[in-house]
Design a protein around this motif. Structure first.
Motif, PDB file in Angstrom:
ATOM      1  N   ASP A  30      48.926  40.807  36.710  1.00  0.00           N
ATOM      2  CA  ASP A  30      48.183  41.784  35.928  1.00  0.00           C
ATOM      3  C   ASP A  30      49.159  42.882  35.596  1.00  0.00           C
ATOM      4  N   VAL A  33      51.881  42.072  33.216  1.00  0.00           N
ATOM      5  CA  VAL A  33      51.101  42.083  31.771  1.00  0.00           C
ATOM      6  C   VAL A  33      51.177  43.324  31.375  1.00  0.00           C
ATOM      7  N   ASP A  38      52.862  41.018  27.625  1.00  0.00           N
ATOM      8  CA  ASP A  38      52.799  39.848  27.422  1.00  0.00           C
ATOM      9  C   ASP A  38      51.503  39.171  27.838  1.00  0.00           C
ATOM     10  N   GLU A  39      50.502  39.067  27.033  1.00  0.00           N
ATOM     11  CA  GLU A  39      49.013  38.707  27.364  1.00  0.00           C
ATOM     12  C   GLU A  39      48.886  37.363  26.943  1.00  0.00           C
ATOM     13  N   VAL A  44      47.020  34.808  31.436  1.00  0.00           N
ATOM     14  CA  VAL A  44      45.793  35.796  31.748  1.00  0.00           C
ATOM     15  C   VAL A  44      44.619  35.052  31.842  1.00  0.00           C
TER      16      VAL A  44
END
Length: 142
Positions: A30, A33, A38-39, A44
């Motif tokens: 997390d 991210v 970069d999701e 995720v």
């Protein structure tokens, strides 16, 4: 934060090995991210990852490469390091709950050019399965 090694090129020899372990957690992914932006759902969304044959979320490859940066900047050569190049190949996905052994072995020392080449691996600390292999060329700050 621990103190970086302070090795000069004369102290480094072919075959020298440096390593540490890096636990991979949901929280670490997390944070990455948030840093990287970069999701992608593979990183995720656990359900999305499971729909695509992974048991859970997949850690970013660039996160694993960040551990190679730690190895170079903190262990070998340490505070005088300047990364010239990094080439990697990904072999297996890394998931939350994995602990990686991050290792670098000195493959070449060029005292005249003030560079070393490290062979890098990120392997599962429990199973020894290799997740990432690579090579880094590292210079030394003056």
């Amino acid at each position: 934060m621990s103190e970086a090694a302070d090795l000069n090129i004369e102290q480094i020899h072919v075959g020298d090995a440096f390593s540490f372990e890096a636990p991979i957690s949901e929280e670490l992914i997390d944070v990455f991210v948030g840093v990287s932006g970069d999701e992608s759902p593979i990183h995720v969304d656990k359900e999305f990852a499971q729909q695509h044959s992974y048991p859970q979320r997949v850690a970013h490859g660039a996160l694993i490469c960040a551990f190679f940066s730690r190895l170079i900047g903190m262990y070998c050569p340490g505070r005088l390091a300047i990364l010239h190049s990094l080439n990697v190949r990904f072999h297996h996905a890394t998931h939350p709950g994995d602990t990686l052994k991050i290792e670098g072995v000195v493959d070449q020392v060029a005292e005249g050019a003030k560079t070393i080449v490290l062979l890098l691996t990120a392997s599962n600390a429990s199973t020894n399965e290799i997740h990432v292999k690579g090579k880094a060329q590292v210079g030394f700050l003056e």
